[in-house]
Design a protein around this motif. Structure first.
Motif, PDB file in Angstrom:
ATOM      1  N   CYS A  28       0.854  -1.197   0.000  1.00 50.10           N
ATOM      2  CA  CYS A  28       0.000   0.000   0.000  1.00 50.10           C
ATOM      3  C   CYS A  28       0.882   1.237   0.000  1.00 50.10           C
ATOM      4  CB  CYS A  28      -0.911  -0.011   1.223  1.00 50.10           C
ATOM      5  SG  CYS A  28      -1.917  -1.513   1.366  1.00 50.10           S
ATOM      6  N   SER A  29       1.562   1.460  -1.088  1.00 44.55           N
ATOM      7  CA  SER A  29       2.564   2.519  -1.164  1.00 44.55           C
ATOM      8  C   SER A  29       2.779   2.932  -2.612  1.00 44.55           C
ATOM      9  CB  SER A  29       3.892   2.029  -0.560  1.00 44.55           C
ATOM     10  OG  SER A  29       4.961   2.864  -0.925  1.00 44.55           O
ATOM     11  N   ALA A  30       3.155   4.182  -2.805  1.00 40.19           N
ATOM     12  CA  ALA A  30       3.481   4.659  -4.148  1.00 40.19           C
ATOM     13  C   ALA A  30       4.668   3.896  -4.724  1.00 40.19           C
ATOM     14  CB  ALA A  30       3.791   6.156  -4.116  1.00 40.19           C
ATOM     15  N   ASP A  31       5.475   3.295  -3.841  1.00 38.34           N
ATOM     16  CA  ASP A  31       6.656   2.545  -4.280  1.00 38.34           C
ATOM     17  C   ASP A  31       6.338   1.114  -4.701  1.00 38.34           C
ATOM     18  OD1 ASP A  31       8.303   4.732  -3.722  1.00 38.34           O
ATOM     19  OD2 ASP A  31       8.518   4.134  -1.624  1.00 38.34           O
ATOM     20  N   ALA A  32       5.090   0.702  -4.573  1.00 39.44           N
ATOM     21  CA  ALA A  32       4.714  -0.663  -4.976  1.00 39.44           C
ATOM     22  C   ALA A  32       4.891  -0.833  -6.481  1.00 39.44           C
ATOM     23  CB  ALA A  32       3.267  -0.939  -4.581  1.00 39.44           C
ATOM     24  N   SER A  33       5.046  -2.079  -6.915  1.00 38.89           N
ATOM     25  CA  SER A  33       5.289  -2.353  -8.337  1.00 38.89           C
ATOM     26  C   SER A  33       4.052  -2.038  -9.173  1.00 38.89           C
ATOM     27  CB  SER A  33       5.660  -3.823  -8.520  1.00 38.89           C
ATOM     28  OG  SER A  33       4.542  -4.656  -8.224  1.00 38.89           O
ATOM     29  N   THR A  34       4.257  -1.883 -10.466  1.00 33.83           N
ATOM     30  CA  THR A  34       3.145  -1.600 -11.382  1.00 33.83           C
ATOM     31  C   THR A  34       2.061  -2.680 -11.332  1.00 33.83           C
ATOM     32  OG1 THR A  34       4.569  -0.318 -12.845  1.00 33.83           O
ATOM     33  CG2 THR A  34       2.525  -1.182 -13.788  1.00 33.83           C
ATOM     34  N   PRO A  35       2.422  -3.987 -11.347  1.00 34.79           N
ATOM     35  CA  PRO A  35       1.383  -5.015 -11.241  1.00 34.79           C
ATOM     36  C   PRO A  35       0.559  -4.887  -9.953  1.00 34.79           C
ATOM     37  CG  PRO A  35       3.419  -5.998 -12.017  1.00 34.79           C
ATOM     38  CD  PRO A  35       3.758  -4.605 -11.590  1.00 34.79           C
TER      39      PRO A  35
END
Length: 423
Positions: A62-69
């Motif tokens: 749950c973060s802007a840094d999470a992967s695109t998928p």
């Protein structure tokens, strides 16, 4: 021979790490796919597994840094949940288990502009949705303007509230103008809740035209005879009171900093602030009096008896007394200007200085303080302060009875069963 054995062991270890990574990646994608399953239990289980995988394997979820998928999968999951809640609002198992709220909060934290529509479609949940949309800035404005112009008063009022929050952030002049126009137009709506949110949001536009429009509402004569007005007249009076409050605050802003030399004697936070509370259909388990205002000395409107049914649609946490703290050493507080939760900063409170706590919630970031003429949200737990007095507040809910009468009830959580009760 020994060297060869060591190389083999190393290769096997590397292979195990790669295999474990592949299994983890496959598990993540599999559970992302399950977020759009037709089976509600499977969707909830998939989100729970994703959270555990994130903690165990230390990858952002749950973060802007999470992967695109992950971004795409979570947004698709929220779109699915919105559809479920929209088509079966009275029997949403996901809502009952908190899954819907948790998923909304997770998607809001992605700070992904492609999530705008999914978040807007969940605007009725307030809270995390509004924070997430405000953080997206200009990208969120067009969709919110569309909802604000719809005939759904509940969704429209929350969209107007969020647009008002966005108007205080660095958005484009064109979007500011569009928000102002929409809020002004909402003053002519037939639904009082929409008008009240528009009045509140227009604090971001204290120009002559807006002042004139709000003043016209504030100067509307009180409706009905005290104690016997109709439900519609009672609601009209609430709208009038909101406009009067707006004018008082606007006058204080014009007067300048000297007006804020003292902490406010009254302070309210809109919404459902106690833990486990929720609006909707309530059944009384005790007798309570509904008052005309958020004030137990105001005129009683009606009495709710055990077994009676009411509908609650809004609420406020009203300060009774503020708390007072004194810094024992210079301390840096994390703050952001109240009432909008955007743009954390910091300020230093020197040793010996005092600050007033206006509201203290169940989470650190829910504390609201007054310090040197301004009001802030703060994320501090005040470890280097002496508590001179503690804040006290009362939660009030606006309820309507079966006769259509509307009034405010104090501390309803102790006298009603309904949405949000703790089990």
């Amino acid at each position: 021979m020994i060297a060869a054995s060591c190389r083999l062991a190393a290769l096997l270890a590397i292979g195990s790490v790669i295999a474990a990574h592949d299994v983890s990646a496959q598990a993540v994608q599999s559970n992302l796919d399950d977020l759009v399953s037709a089976n509600s239990a499977r969707r909830m289980a998939a989100f729970d597994i994703l959270e555990r995988l994130s903690r165990r394997n230390q990858f952002p979820l749950c973060s802007a840094d999470a992967s695109t998928p992950i971004h795409k999968g979570l947004i698709a999951g929220l779109e699915k949940e919105n559809e479920v809640v929209r088509t079966t609002p009275s029997s949403s198992e996901e809502e009952a288990h908190g899954y819907y709220d948790n998923l909304i909060e997770c998607v809001a934290k992605l700070r992904d502009t492609s999530a705008v529509q999914a978040l807007v479609d969940a605007i009725q949940t307030q809270g995390s949705v509004m924070d997430g949309l405000v953080a997206l800035g200009d990208a969120a404005v067009p969709a919110l303007l569309r909802v604000a112009a719809t005939q759904s008063s509940r969704r429209s009022s929350f969209a107007l509230m969020t647009l008002g929050m966005l108007a205080t952030t660095p958005i484009s002049p064109a979007h500011r103008a569009a928000i102002r126009a929409r809020e002004l137009a909402a003053l002519g709506d037939n639904d009082p809740s929409v008008i009240m949110e528009a009045v509140s949001a227009l604090t971001a536009f204290p120009d002559a035209v807006v002042r004139g429009a709000v003043r016209a509402i504030a100067l509307t004569p009180a409706q009905g005879i005290p104690g016997s007005e109709t439900a519609s007249q009672s609601i009209d009076n609430m709208v009038r009171d909101e406009a009067i409050t707006w004018m008082k605050q606007d006058s204080a802003n014009i007067a300048g900093a000297s007006t804020y030399s003292r902490p406010p004697s009254t302070f309210q936070i809109k919404g459902c602030t106690p833990e486990c509370c929720g609006f909707g259909s309530w059944n009384a388990t005790a007798t309570r009096v509904a008052f005309a205002k958020v004030d137990s000395t105001s005129r009683p409107v009606f009495t709710v008896h055990t077994g009676d049914h009411v509908v609650a649609d809004s609420g406020v946490e009203a300060m009774v007394t503020s708390g007072l703290l004194r810094a024992t050493r210079a301390y840096q507080l994390r703050t952001l200007p109240y009432p909008y939760r955007l743009g954390w900063g910091s300020m230093t409170v020197p040793a010996g200085d005092t600050l007033h706590v206006l509201f203290q919630g169940s989470e650190e970031t829910d504390d609201v303080i007054w310090y040197r003429g301004s009001v802030y949200w703060t994320g501090a737990d005040f470890p280097d302060f002496v508590v001179l007095s503690t804040p006290k507040s009362t939660w009030w809910a606006a309820v309507k009875n079966d006769l259509g009468q509307v009034g405010w009830i104090a501390e309803p959580e102790s006298a009603f069963t309904g949405p949000g009760e703790c089990h």
